[in-house]
Design a protein around this motif. Structure first.
Motif, PDB file in Angstrom:
ATOM      1  N   THR A  10      -2.463  -5.832   2.073  1.00 17.81           N
ATOM      2  CA  THR A  10      -3.054  -4.911   3.018  1.00 17.81           C
ATOM      3  C   THR A  10      -2.886  -5.411   4.716  1.00 17.81           C
ATOM      4  OG1 THR A  10      -5.303  -6.174   3.042  1.00 17.81           O
ATOM      5  CG2 THR A  10      -5.053  -4.024   1.919  1.00 17.81           C
ATOM      6  N   ILE A  40      -8.254   4.515   2.754  1.00 17.44           N
ATOM      7  CA  ILE A  40      -7.359   3.978   3.615  1.00 17.44           C
ATOM      8  C   ILE A  40      -7.249   4.924   4.930  1.00 17.44           C
ATOM      9  CG2 ILE A  40      -5.082   3.155   4.160  1.00 17.44           C
ATOM     10  CD1 ILE A  40      -6.367   1.196   2.077  1.00 17.44           C
ATOM     11  N   LEU A  96       0.938  -1.253  -0.033  1.00 13.58           N
ATOM     12  CA  LEU A  96      -0.007   0.019   0.058  1.00 13.58           C
ATOM     13  C   LEU A  96       1.040   1.285  -0.041  1.00 13.58           C
ATOM     14  CD1 LEU A  96      -2.784  -0.946   2.571  1.00 13.58           C
ATOM     15  CD2 LEU A  96      -2.926  -0.423  -0.168  1.00 13.58           C
ATOM     16  N   LEU A 110      -7.689  -3.594  -4.321  1.00  9.01           N
ATOM     17  CA  LEU A 110      -7.250  -4.530  -3.370  1.00  9.01           C
ATOM     18  C   LEU A 110      -6.884  -5.774  -4.284  1.00  9.01           C
ATOM     19  CD1 LEU A 110      -9.819  -4.580  -0.580  1.00  9.01           C
ATOM     20  CD2 LEU A 110      -7.356  -3.149  -0.846  1.00  9.01           C
ATOM     21  N   VAL A 158      -7.869  -0.444   5.641  1.00 14.69           N
ATOM     22  CA  VAL A 158      -9.082  -0.030   4.654  1.00 14.69           C
ATOM     23  C   VAL A 158     -10.315   0.200   5.306  1.00 14.69           C
ATOM     24  CG1 VAL A 158     -10.408  -1.180   2.837  1.00 14.69           C
ATOM     25  CG2 VAL A 158      -8.027  -1.860   3.197  1.00 14.69           C
TER      26      VAL A 158
END
Length: 370
Positions: A367, A261, A236, A362, A242
């Protein structure tokens, strides 16, 4: 000195308190390493890269410190409640034992039930005494742990404050180093007049992204190598979690094709891979926006920054800084966040576009780091 005090406090603490403070110890060491990086950044050949690593090290250390401090606070609260609940019970037991003890000697001689019941009464007192002693020992251990945890929290809070000052200094130094940088390669020169016209005539992010390729001039050099084989494994652009997935409605009821985010104030935003800056500046209602092109017909849109670095046409290496998140600043810092806004009070919007089609980000990014 405060980091040393924190480590000594942890070493001297009871085992349970040490367990609660493991993250704080590791965080103190990480923040110490970050301060060393900051001290040596001026001597680095690539000062921007060195300061980027420094800011990241501080951010990771501060996250660990907050988690350790939070764990110690929770443990101290649990013990305090336990001790408060036990206080009345222990007082009652002490009173009962004192009452039994005061009358124990005469009763051994003239117990109404005779010698057998007198012996049983003596056995009861003997049984109560070790039990109370054991409970007193447990109480003493809990009190020692509470004392150690409170000392831990104080030292950790001091270390956290030093770390917050350090990361602010690192961010300031990074901003200056980027402003002084003159050696970045370029793929094209932005046609500023056409760019301004595109901004004023665009009503959607999709329309703006589609028009970007038409407002460049003097484009030279081959495009960057494709990154399709890294799809799903890119980091990221910012440390965070998220908050909204692609297509989710936000607080205003608007559904967007990107993800939101949640980040901490002042968090560093970097490019997930080598990329060309296609745009950097304000756009529509997205605030400050950076649009990166890691390969032909693929764009990463990062929106909601407080500060942006770089200019359209510049080529950045993977992990290079592209901006900073906003948020409250100053000395009013809390363990859970970097200011009065609390923990992860800022939001970065990320959109991925392949050609003119948005894709769930995504599918590109991992993540697993908060």
């Amino acid at each position: 000195m405060r980091r040393l005090a924190l480590i000594l406090c942890l070493v001297a603490a009871p085992l349970a308190a040490q367990d609660a403070g493991d993250k704080a110890r590791a965080a103190a060491e990480a923040l110490e390493a970050a301060s060393v990086l900051l001290d040596t950044a001026d001597e680095a050949q690539d000062r921007v890269a060195a300061l980027t690593d420094t800011v990241r090290a501080y951010e990771d250390g501060l996250t660990a410190m907050r988690e350790g401090l939070r764990a110690a606070t929770i443990r101290e609260t649990e013990l305090s409640r336990k001790l408060s609940a036990q206080e009345a019970e222990v007082a009652r037991l002490l009173g009962a034992l004192m009452a039994v003890g005061d009358r124990a000697a005469p009763r051994t001689l003239v117990h109404p039930g005779g010698p057998l019941d007198a012996a049983r009464s003596g056995m009861l007192v003997a049984a109560l005494t070790p039990g109370l002693a054991a409970q007193a020992a447990e109480l003493r251990a809990d009190l020692e742990e509470v004392t150690a945890l409170r000392a831990l929290q104080q030292n950790a809070a001091n270390t956290l404050q030093e770390g917050l000052s350090g990361v602010q200094a690192a961010r300031t130094a990074l901003s200056q180093a980027i402003a002084d940088r003159t050696d970045l390669p370029r793929r094209f020169t932005e046609d500023r007049i056409r760019a301004e016209l595109l901004i004023t005539s665009t009503e959607t992010l999709q329309g703006f992204a589609s028009g970007l390729a038409k407002i460049t001039e003097d484009e030279t050099g081959p495009p960057l190598p494709p990154i399709t084989d890294r799809k799903g494994s890119l980091p990221l652009p910012v440390r965070g979690v998220v908050l909204h997935g692609a297509g989710d409605r936000d607080a205003a009821g608007v559904a967007r094709p990107g993800v939101v985010i949640a980040t901490r104030p002042g968090a560093l935003v970097t490019t997930p891979s080598a990329a060309t800056i296609r745009y950097a500046g304000p756009l529509l209602d997205y605030g400050l926006v950076v649009i990166l092109e890691p390969q032909a017909d693929l764009m990463f849109v990062l929106a909601g920054l407080d500060t942006v670095f770089g200019e359209a046409g510049q080529v950045l290496a993977a992990g290079a800084p592209v901006g900073l998140m906003g948020g409250p600043a100053g000395n009013n810092m809390s363990p859970s966040g970097e200011g009065a806004g609390g923990d992860r009070s800022e939001t970065l919007y990320i959109e991925v576009r392949e050609g003119d089609v948005p894709e769930d980000p995504l599918r590109w990014f991992t993540t697993d780091k908060g």
